[in-house]
Design an enzyme around this catalytic site. Structure first.
Site, PDB file in Angstrom:
ATOM      1  N   HIS B 327       0.809  -1.221   0.000  1.00 50.55           N
ATOM      2  CA  HIS B 327       0.000   0.000   0.000  1.00 50.55           C
ATOM      3  C   HIS B 327       0.837   1.263   0.000  1.00 50.55           C
ATOM      4  O   HIS B 327       0.357   2.327  -0.404  1.00 50.55           O
ATOM      5  CB  HIS B 327      -0.939   0.017   1.213  1.00 50.55           C
ATOM      6  CG  HIS B 327      -2.153  -0.824   1.016  1.00 50.55           C
ATOM      7  ND1 HIS B 327      -2.184  -2.167   1.310  1.00 50.55           N
ATOM      8  CD2 HIS B 327      -3.383  -0.537   0.528  1.00 50.55           C
ATOM      9  CE1 HIS B 327      -3.382  -2.653   1.021  1.00 50.55           C
ATOM     10  NE2 HIS B 327      -4.128  -1.679   0.540  1.00 50.55           N
ATOM     11  N   GLY B 328       2.074   1.191   0.469  1.00 49.97           N
ATOM     12  CA  GLY B 328       2.873   2.407   0.458  1.00 49.97           C
ATOM     13  C   GLY B 328       4.223   2.203   1.101  1.00 49.97           C
ATOM     14  O   GLY B 328       4.411   1.292   1.919  1.00 49.97           O
TER      15      GLY B 328
END
Lengths: 646, 490
Positions: B327-328
């Protein structure tokens, strides 16, 4: 059938999506503009191929289309209308509303809360800033100038009670005492300051005159005018020759300009429930022969409402307004401000020019709205203290002009809201006050041609008459509907009761007319328009007319006036609607000078440009010539002071 | 180009639909138009990277031909080639997304050990790289496993990777879910209208719920976390919880709707996740396509649950840590993944123990689940672990807020935002009654298996709903400053 219907629906939906583009292609220029939208479109890239690769062309195209697609404004207005009608606020635009006071700017609310939340830090900062401004004031005063700081009050500072816990840290209880106050810091430092928030708050509370429009986030012109009064009052100690300036009794008209800024920002179709008429000052022009100062304002957008009334009253010879000390606007001929130095121009040159304006000016005003207080006076103090030319000999204050028989009375008035059309006030330069305390403070400070308390006896301060007499006023009227006090002056002409002579006009059948104790009496069972006229009078100065009546009359139309006392053939002074009158009911009015020195007559009768019936008797009629104190409310005092110095 | 950008909605989409349905009649011809439009769509946002993506896709296509079961060559060679291709794809993802993080968060702090000074390269995050990488891996693995009908040519493969509705923010569609549809699918007006209806619902979810709630969440997360009162902290995370759901599920609705308008059936990505009664249940309902992908391409290859219990827990945990970091590039995402991995392991252990018989009542299970989810979102939303810690502390009364220091609540919680929060919470968390009857099909059809509606009355009702939602959304787009989709950054 279903398939065909589905096909039609599908085509309709795709067509619907195409409408904004088709409208854009067809119209090119959108018709319905949006207010306050800063539609910044980047410049169209010069080299499309390279721009496509670095994505700048795409950014330009998207932004261009965002601004230009068809029906954008209509969609925005419809959506915003729905949102505002439903939720009564627009946080994205930082606009909030309360039923009592209308729209609030989030910026103001946030600043008021910050003054509470960070009181010690703000107080320290204010003390530092006040000390610097005091230095600037000392410099300017040494150069013979008057200097005043105006702290403009945004809506939360005037109407905090409408905000409650929802918008105020710790609730509304004592909200303004809990926060830091720049006004107090300036006063403590000895700076001349018009701290408008407490003043406007008290005025709004006492008079019910709104100080901010519901539809806007700035103050209204009337509030700006009240502040202008205060500025000139402060400057008068340096320049006694300043002509009087008073905002008069407010009259109401459609909101305009900044009154509508919040509503315009909402970009909705309707008035949003916040559109309402706004109070406007009733200004009298200053005497063209009198002295008018040169002003410099360093200010923000709240100064527009101060400068407007000053311009309308021709209260200055020249004004320079420097917004944020970054631009320059000039009005030399009274025609309105023209921008000479723009944002984005040479800031150093603009400031140098404004400095030259200050050097050549009489009065310097530094105006900041609360949420701009943290801007340190827009750098003006630092700039002046660094760049002001070496001190020379300050110019002398202008000599006092000779008293002029101004056709305008300077009236100080305390008025019930429902009594503001009283003929006492109409031809006058009226300064409105909110309560008896303010009235007595104003009478103690200045002399007024007339002090009018147009309140019912039931609500009037019982000590008021005694206090006015103590201050040297003669109470000419003390009736059920109000008090009228005139200055007791040596040069006032002695009042002698008039010897009245009457002639009759109109002789309808069945009506009786008689003179009893020099005063006329009339009776008619039929609706008539007849009565008596007086001998000729020369009203070359304003007069107070006081009268009482006895009888019972009925009006028969076309106007609701059964009897009257008038200027013959000119206009009614007192219109008596149908009803019963006793000698105890005293009527009073002030008439300005009439007829350009030509004689006029009074008339008393039934009807009067209409018809009335019944019995009516004039039981008393007095005409007091009013002694004008001169061009300024305190003119006489100043003149005496000047004579004393000589 | 965002689905909510006027240029997409009022130019790209109608022009594409016009071309798709009027210029081509066969599926193959429509595929060409869809591919051209998809490449244009992607090139609009990544005009340079599009060339590399086409080249990369071509390499993947070539590899897929070699590693396919029916192709000649040893399994070992095929596995080697497959691994090399996957590594290449993952390397591109790491290069674009994680290099700065690796340098600033790992290499630089350990500089005293390796004595090697490196500066972060500041490589821009490529649009949709995370989703594209997963699609490409799915294509390679499915080709190797022979799970799907092989593409007829490079254009079929390219269409799978580039198909614009799902290109940059999912759902993550596995190749075997869609390979068949690329070659043969049917187009009907009922399907088109139902797809449009689903798209309009997605637009409305994004513009009417997610965006105002996002403004509220941003406002609260912008305040010093340690100085928040519990009310503000819970308000902020509640707003973010709902924003994330309406934003991402709205985008998924739009993608699924657009796919349906083109005759495709994409798998569902959300199934009312905030009604879940356990963390496991939540992950069966939230971002379903990611969970499925992770299970298929990571959990099972790691051994899944066919290994020792300890290894199973480890596999589960690894999958969620990977999911988190996917996700990041931030410790917060790693922590978020580990947080869920831990809870899933605990739930698995409990369900395998005798305690499973002592299931608490439904409301309590729901409350516990939503609490875990909301605390998890704090990690997900916070810029740093420290901020998340302070924020969670504030939620439970450890903040240093005093009445005079706090911004008044009216300046924090707008009326519209509060209304959307209440309405959104009801829509997202309360089990809705199942509506029966002909006209209710208009609302249910877009979520049904067939995604089509029958009968004039239902069709008309569906059209009216679509028309209203589209008009309201268009007005919201015109009025709003545009807020990008949250999942674009992942």
């Amino acid at each position: 059938m279903t398939k065909r219907l589905g096909l039609v629906f599908s085509i309709l939906l795709v067509a619907l999506l195409s409408v904004p583009t088709l409208a854009w292609l067809a119209l090119k220029e959108p018709g319905n503009k949006l207010y306050g939208y800063v539609d910044e479109i980047p410049a169209r890239p010069a080299r499309p191929a390279a721009a496509l690769l670095d994505k700048s062309w795409q950014k330009w195209a998207e932004r261009y289309y965002d601004v230009h697609f068809g029906f954008r404004a209509e969609l925005v207005r419809t959506f915003n209308e729905t949102l505002f009608r439903t939720f009564r606020e627009m946080p994205r635009l930082r606009l909030y509303s309360t039923p009592e006071a209308g729209l609030f700017s989030g910026m103001s609310l946030q600043y008021l809360n910050a003054e509470i939340a960070e009181k010690p830090q703000y107080e320290q900062r204010y003390a530092r800033s006040a000390a610097r401004i005091k230095q600037m004031q000392t410099l300017l005063e040494a150069q013979g100038k008057a200097f005043v700081v105006v702290i403009a009050a945004s809506k939360p500072y005037v109407y905090p009670e409408s905000l409650g816990e929802r918008y105020l840290s710790g609730g509304r209880e004592g909200v303004l005492e809990r926060g830091a106050s720049f006004g107090k810091a300036l006063q403590a430092a000895g700076v001349n300051v018009v701290d408008s928030a407490p003043m406007l708050r008290a005025f709004a509370r006492d008079t019910n005159v709104p100080m901010h429009p519901k539809s806007g986030v700035h103050w209204n012109v009337y509030a700006g005018c009240l502040v202008a009064e205060q500025v000139l009052d402060q400057a008068r100690s340096r320049f006694p020759a300043l002509q009087p300036f008073a905002c008069g009794i407010p009259h109401y008209d459609a909101p305009a300009g900044a009154d509508l800024d919040g509503l315009n920002l909402l970009n909705i179709w309707s008035g949003g429930g916040v559109y309402q008429n706004t109070p406007l000052p009733s200004l009298m022009e200053t005497d063209p022969a009198g002295w008018r100062p040169s002003l410099v304002f360093v200010s923000d957008s709240f100064s527009d409402q101060i400068l407007g009334p000053l311009q309308q009253a021709h209260a200055y010879s020249r004004v320079v307004n420097s917004g944020y000390f970054r631009v320059r606007e000039l009005d030399e001929g009274g025609a309105g401000l023209q921008r000479t130095h723009h944002i984005g121009g040479d800031l150093a040159a603009t400031r140098k020019q404004v400095l030259d304006d200050i050097v050549a000016s009489d009065i310097v005003v530094l105006q900041m709205v609360d949420y701009n207080l943290s801007h340190d006076g827009y750098d003006l103090p630092d700039y002046l203290l660094t760049h002001y030319p070496a001190a020379g000999t300050p110019p002398a204050a202008p000599a006092l002009a000779q008293p002029v028989a101004a056709p305008v009375l300077n009236v100080l008035a305390l008025v019930d809201p429902d009594n503001r059309s009283n003929p006492v006030l109409v031809p006058s330069r009226t300064r409105l006050v909110g309560d008896a305390r303010q009235l007595l403070a104003a009478t103690a400070k200045s002399r007024w041609d007339v002090v009018a308390v147009l309140q019912q006896a039931a609500v009037r301060n019982p000590d008021l008459v005694r206090e006015l007499e103590k201050q040297g006023y003669t109470v000419a009227v003390n009736g059920k509907d109000g008090v009228l006090a005139l200055p007791r002056q040596a040069d006032a002409p002695a009042h002698a009761p008039m010897q009245w002579q009457w002639g009759r006009y109109g002789e309808p059948q069945g009506a009786n007319a008689a003179i009893e104790n020099e005063l006329p009496s009339l009776a008619s069972t039929q609706p008539v328009d007849f009565g008596f006229y007086s001998q000729e009078l020369v009203l070359d100065r304003p007069v107070l007319i006081r009268a009482s009546f006895e009888g019972k009359v009925a009006d028969a139309g076309p106007e609701p006036r059964a009897a009257h006392l008038s200027l013959l053939g000119i206009k009614p002074i007192f219109s008596l609607p149908g009803g019963t009158y006793t000698a105890k009911d005293e009527f009073f009015a002030i008439l300005p000078a009439q007829g350009d020195g030509k004689p006029v007559r009074l008339a008393f009768g039934l009807g009067g440009w209409t018809r009335g019936s019944g019995t009516i008797r004039l039981t008393s009629l007095d005409v007091y010539p009013l002694s004008l104190s001169g061009a300024a409310p305190q003119y006489a005092a100043n003149q005496r002071a000047a004579a004393g110095r000589e | 180009m965002l689905f909510t950008a006027p240029i997409f909605l009022f130019i790209f989409l109608p022009l594409f639909l016009l071309a798709y349905y009027t210029l081509a009649k066969s599926v193959q011809a429509r595929n060409y138009i869809a591919l051209a439009a998809s490449v244009l769509f992607f090139a609009w946002g990544e005009p340079v990277y599009v060339v590399f993506l086409i080249a990369g896709t071509f390499i993947d296509y070539c590899v897929s031909l070699v590693v396919a079961p029916q192709a000649k060559g040893t399994v070992r060679f095929k596995k080697l080639l497959l691994t090399a291709a996957i590594v290449l794809n993952v390397a591109a993802l790491v290069f674009s997304k994680y290099l700065d993080f690796i340098v600033t968060q790992i290499l630089q702090p350990l500089e005293h050990l390796h004595h090697w000074h490196v500066e972060p390269p500041h490589i821009p995050l490529l649009l949709g790289i995370s989703f594209i990488t997963f699609h490409r891996i799915s294509y390679l693995v499915d080709s190797f496993k022979g799970r799907a009908i092989p593409p007829r040519g490079f254009l079929d493969c390219a269409l799978y990777i580039f198909l614009f509705p799902q290109l940059i923010a999912g759902p993550i569609i596995r190749y075997h879910d869609i390979g068949q549809q690329i070659q043969a699918r049917t187009h009907t007006v009922e399907g088109f209208l139902t797809g449009f209806n689903r798209f309009a619902f997605g637009l409305a979810k994004k513009l009417l719920f997610a965006d105002p709630l996002g403004i509220l969440a941003d406002r609260i997360f912008g305040l010093p976390a340690a100085e928040l009162s519990p009310l503000y902290a819970w308000g902020g995370i509640a707003a973010y919880t709902l924003q994330l759901y309406f934003d991402f599920s709205g985008y998924s609705d739009m993608a699924i709707g657009l796919g349906r308008m083109m005759g495709f059936r994409f798998p569902e990505n959300f199934n009312r996740p905030y009604t879940a009664l356990s963390v496991t249940d939540f992950w069966r309902r939230w971002h379903i396509s990611l969970s499925s992908w992770m299970r298929q391409y990571l959990y099972i290859p790691l051994g899944g649950n066919r290994v020792s219990p300890a290894r199973t827990y480890m596999n589960l945990w690894i999958v969620f840590v990977v999911s988190g970091i996917w996700h990041g590039a931030n410790w917060t995402f790693l922590a978020w993944g580990a947080y869920y991995g831990t809870f899933l392991c605990i739930e698995r252990a409990l369900s395998n123990s005798r305690l499973s018989a002592l299931a608490p009542p439904v409301p309590l299970r729901w409350l516990a689940t939503i609490l875990i989810v909301m605390v998890g979102w704090v990690l997900f939303r916070s810029p740093t672990i420290g901020h998340a810690w302070d924020y969670i502390g504030a939620m439970f009364g450890a903040g240093s807020a005093t009445a005079d220091k706090l911004l008044p609540w009216g300046l924090v919680f707008g009326n519209r935002e509060l209304a959307m929060m209440v309405l959104g919470a009801v829509l997202a968390c309360v089990p809705l009654p199942r509506l029966d009857g002909g006209w209710t099909l208009a609302f249910r059809a877009a979520w049904s298996d067939k995604m089509t509606v029958q009968g004039s009355a239902a069709l008309s009702m569906q059209f009216l709903v679509t028309l209203t939602l589209t008009l309201v959304s268009a007005a919201a787009i015109a009025s709003a400053e545009y807020v990008p989709f949250l999942y674009f950054r992942f």
